[in-house]
Motif scaffolding. Structure first.
Motif, PDB file in Angstrom:
ATOM      1  N   ILE A  39      -2.444  -3.402  -6.640  1.00  0.00           N
ATOM      2  CA  ILE A  39      -2.053  -4.354  -5.428  1.00  0.00           C
ATOM      3  C   ILE A  39      -2.047  -3.683  -4.125  1.00  0.00           C
ATOM      4  O   ILE A  39      -3.042  -3.998  -3.134  1.00  0.00           O
ATOM      5  N   VAL A  40      -1.355  -2.763  -4.238  1.00  0.00           N
ATOM      6  CA  VAL A  40      -1.457  -1.994  -2.956  1.00  0.00           C
ATOM      7  C   VAL A  40      -2.684  -1.547  -2.598  1.00  0.00           C
ATOM      8  O   VAL A  40      -3.159  -1.425  -1.258  1.00  0.00           O
ATOM      9  N   PHE A  41      -3.514  -0.827  -3.486  1.00  0.00           N
ATOM     10  CA  PHE A  41      -5.001  -0.352  -3.244  1.00  0.00           C
ATOM     11  C   PHE A  41      -5.923  -1.520  -2.635  1.00  0.00           C
ATOM     12  O   PHE A  41      -6.535  -1.334  -1.852  1.00  0.00           O
ATOM     13  N   GLU A  57      -7.224   4.766   3.592  1.00  0.00           N
ATOM     14  CA  GLU A  57      -5.588   4.699   3.471  1.00  0.00           C
ATOM     15  C   GLU A  57      -5.313   3.750   2.207  1.00  0.00           C
ATOM     16  O   GLU A  57      -4.185   4.219   1.574  1.00  0.00           O
ATOM     17  N   ALA A  58      -6.258   2.884   1.830  1.00  0.00           N
ATOM     18  CA  ALA A  58      -5.906   2.252   0.332  1.00  0.00           C
ATOM     19  C   ALA A  58      -5.633   3.180  -0.651  1.00  0.00           C
ATOM     20  O   ALA A  58      -4.569   3.221  -1.631  1.00  0.00           O
ATOM     21  N   PHE A  59      -6.363   4.382  -0.893  1.00  0.00           N
ATOM     22  CA  PHE A  59      -6.200   5.299  -1.911  1.00  0.00           C
ATOM     23  C   PHE A  59      -4.815   6.272  -1.438  1.00  0.00           C
ATOM     24  O   PHE A  59      -4.171   6.696  -2.688  1.00  0.00           O
ATOM     25  N   GLY A 100       3.377   1.198   2.109  1.00  0.00           N
ATOM     26  CA  GLY A 100       3.165   1.140   3.666  1.00  0.00           C
ATOM     27  C   GLY A 100       3.779  -0.294   4.028  1.00  0.00           C
ATOM     28  O   GLY A 100       3.200  -0.737   5.127  1.00  0.00           O
ATOM     29  N   PHE A 101       4.661  -0.983   3.261  1.00  0.00           N
ATOM     30  CA  PHE A 101       5.069  -2.168   3.646  1.00  0.00           C
ATOM     31  C   PHE A 101       6.282  -2.290   4.834  1.00  0.00           C
ATOM     32  O   PHE A 101       6.805  -3.492   4.868  1.00  0.00           O
TER      33      PHE A 101
END
Length: 714
Positions: free
Chosen positions: A339-341, A352-354, A674-675
């Motif tokens: 989900i974050v990715f 940034e996703a990775f 990153g939340f």
């Protein structure tokens, strides 16, 4: 239907056993399966022999090994343990070198070395994690290997992409973080294996119980053959000091046998013509000619061996807390990372996703989870050892928390191992003379009388004649002395009524009686008792305070067991039980409660295996010691109470370790993802945070170090 028993290698945790059991039951032709991680074995119920090859193939495909029948399981485990130590040593060395280059050498050569060393550290030292993770995915079995492999692999892949300048904005390599993951988890596994290595194969000792050779009578001549080839209707010749190798019927002779392996009763049993005898019995004195009724492989001794193997593989309802949670935790973390990715890919791009997804995997890597249980258990084992308790099966520490009932064997467990003189009505001179006469015999009763006076070995010069199962006769200077049971003296025409009246006063306390006569006059007698151990009452009281029910199971006679139960204020007791009857009793009780069995004889070994927790003694029979989960080095039953204290504290520490591990993840995952505004946790810091989590678990576990010394006052 046929039963198949095998040894299984390369199982590293309870999840491995559960996985094999789950997959095996799905194979057509396999009706049932029971796998024991501690016992490194499996029992399968197959429709026919054809299913065996499919079963073996499936187990091997899962990544486990089928051990040959002749292969020494202990040597195999030592070999695997040595491999694990070597992998850990190499991993630590390589990780240290990677960190050195990362921190102190800033050039292209440093990056090359980090890449090279990390390949070996991750994919060689940690290869078992990747192999098991891949095979687990194939059979939809996610476990901690999945996260370890995924976390270290993602860190490696990300660093590899940085190395080849795919991510131009980021120049930081995380090869050290990836390799340290392998080092931490290997360290946790090594501690766990070390703690469990004491739990040896249950069959090791019992296989040496039977006599290797047997003397049979063929055409009126003696012939020595291997015991395994003894057949039904063979005639066995068994002399003093030898073991009976097969069940049978006595057709000639008379002897006293040590049958304690079967009944738990330490007093010899008289066997004569038409008496049944069991394999494993030892002839103390006399001679027997036996007609074999069962071949050696079908004997009572072999049945006990089979009971022990099966008891070690019967599943208990308790599974460890870590394994239960891990099954859900792994899938949950993978979903969160995905989900974050996806979220950061849509918002900020692949780079940034990775980065964030990798950080989530790394911060969630189950290093703390992997260390939570084994670290606490290893420290608990050290604490127990300081107070004379050897914990052979670490999982029993957790099982103690569920106990509602303690079942005791009687002879040698609740009572002393030897007889003691309780009362006698002989003069001092006659008592001393009786002791000197008894020194000719090796019978337990005779030994107890002789030992009481601390005399040197007999100096008498008369003639002695032994009467097996009755007593002995001594003649000197025309005078005849008899020492033995009531029937023996009555056969010789001696009136024992007065001495019998004396014995009646102490019948409940001292049920073993010896009469002594000179010529035709009964001089009196000695009554002996099998006294309770001094600390037993303290233990029973402590168990009652813990609201734990006590039961006595014994192969001894009912009168003796009833008296012991009365002294201890135990309401429930059972006498005259054979090993399989004890086993059936425990199986029935386990349907309602978790139980402890406390015993010390060969006959207790199956029950010690089957019970949720088995407790034996260092001076017990070798097989009983192999079968027990706890071994009390000091013969002090109060140590059982200390076992409970250590167990409760250990469980508390493990719970706190697990709470910290999950709380840490719960707190850090949102940051890693990153939340959390104004805070960024990249993979490098995520790996470092994971290390702090592991250190916290270790420090918390060290609080168990001096537990035994602080709480026990024995």
């Amino acid at each position: 239907m046929q039963e198949l028993k095998i040894k299984i290698g390369k199982m590293t945790c309870v999840n491995c056993a559960n996985s094999i059991e789950k997959i095996s039951k799905k194979i057509e032709g396999v009706k049932d399966a029971s796998i024991s991680y501690v016992n490194s074995s499996g029992v399968f119920l197959l429709e026919d022999d054809k299913v065996k090859s499919d079963l073996f193939k499936k187990i091997k495909n899962l990544g486990y090994e089928i051990l040959d029948e002749g292969q020494d399981l202990e040597k195999y485990k030592l070999k695997q343990f040595s491999k694990m130590k070597l992998n850990l040593f190499l991993s630590v060395i390589l990780s240290t070198l990677i960190m050195y280059f990362e921190m102190f050498v800033k050039n292209s050569f440093s990056k090359d070395m980090q890449l090279l060393f990390s390949i070996f550290a991750i994919f060689y030292c940690g290869r078992s994690f990747f192999i098991n993770a891949i095979k687990g995915l194939k059979y939809k079995n996610l476990d901690m290997n999945t996260l370890v492999a995924l976390g270290s692999f993602m860190a490696f892949v990300y660093s590899l992409l940085v190395y080849f300048k795919v991510f131009e904005k980021d120049e930081h390599l995380y090869f050290s973080g990836a390799s340290m993951i392998i080092s931490f988890v290997l360290f946790g596994k090594l501690l766990e294996e070390y703690a469990k290595f004491k739990a040896q194969d249950y069959q090791k000792k019992i296989n040496n119980l039977n006599t290797k050779k047997a003397n049979i009578l063929v055409n009126n001549e003696f012939k020595e053959i291997p015991s395994s080839f003894v057949k039904v209707n063979d005639i066995l010749i068994v002399k003093e000091g030898e073991s009976i190798v097969a069940d049978g019927i006595v057709i000639e002779g008379k002897a006293e046998l040590d049958t304690s392996f079967l009944t738990g009763e330490f007093l010899p049993v008289l066997k004569q013509k038409d008496s049944e005898v069991s394999a494993g019995s030892i002839v103390l004195n006399g001679f027997l000619k036996i007609k074999v009724s069962k071949k050696s492989m079908d004997s009572t001794l072999e049945q006990i061996k089979d009971l022990i193997f099966k008891a070690g593989n019967i599943k208990t309802p308790i599974t460890t807390l870590v394994d239960k949670i891990s099954a859900y935790f792994v899938g949950f973390i993978i979903i969160i990372a995905s989900i974050v990715f996806i979220f950061w890919s849509l918002k900020s791009g692949f780079n940034e996703a990775f980065l964030y997804a990798c950080a989530v995997i790394l911060i969630s890597c189950p290093c703390a989870l992997g260390l939570a249980t084994p670290i606490a258990i290893v420290v608990a084992l050290a604490s127990a050892a300081k107070r004379s308790i050897l914990v052979k099966n670490p999982s029993a520490l957790e099982n103690l928390n569920q106990i509602k009932e303690v079942i005791f064997d009687k002879t040698g467990t609740l009572t002393q191992n030897e007889l003691k003189i309780y009362k006698h009505n002989l003069s001092e001179e006659n008592f001393k003379f009786l002791a000197q006469i008894e020194s000719f015999s090796s019978h337990p009763i005779a030994k107890a009388i002789f030992k009481d006076l601390n005399l040197d070995f007999h100096s008498l010069k008369g003639e002695v004649k032994m009467y097996i199962g009755k007593g002995l006769e001594y003649k000197e200077q025309g005078v005849t002395y008899l020492a033995g049971n009531e029937n023996f003296l009555k056969e010789k025409g001696i009136d024992t009524s007065k001495t019998k009246e004396f014995f009646k006063k102490f019948l409940d306390k001292a049920p073993v009686h010896v009469y002594f006569s000179k010529d035709k006059e009964c001089l009196g007698g000695v009554c002996l008792s099998n006294a309770l151990k001094q600390e037993v009452k303290d233990l029973i009281l402590s168990l009652k305070q813990r609201k734990i029910h006590s039961v006595i199971l014994s192969g001894d006679n009912e009168k003796s067991v009833r008296q012991i139960a009365k002294e201890l204020n135990i309401d429930e007791f059972y006498a005259n039980l054979k090993p399989h009857e004890k086993l059936n009793f425990i199986q029935e009780r386990q349907k309602k409660n978790s139980i402890i069995f406390v015993g010390d004889g060969i006959n207790d070994a199956p029950s010690l295996n089957l019970a949720n927790v088995g407790i034996s003694f260092a001076k017990a029979n070798d097989l009983a010691k192999e079968s027990g989960d706890f071994i009390l080095i000091k013969d002090d039953l109060r140590l059982i109470d200390l076992c409970f204290k250590i167990s409760y504290k250990t469980r508390s520490i493990i719970k706190l370790n697990l709470f910290w591990a999950f709380f840490y993840n719960t707190l850090c995952i949102p940051i890693a993802a990153g939340f959390v505004p104004f805070i960024t946790l990249n993979p490098h810091l995520a790996a470092l945070a994971m290390c702090f989590s592991s250190i916290a678990v270790v420090l918390n576990s060290l609080r168990l170090k001096n537990l035994a010394l602080q709480e026990a006052k024995l």
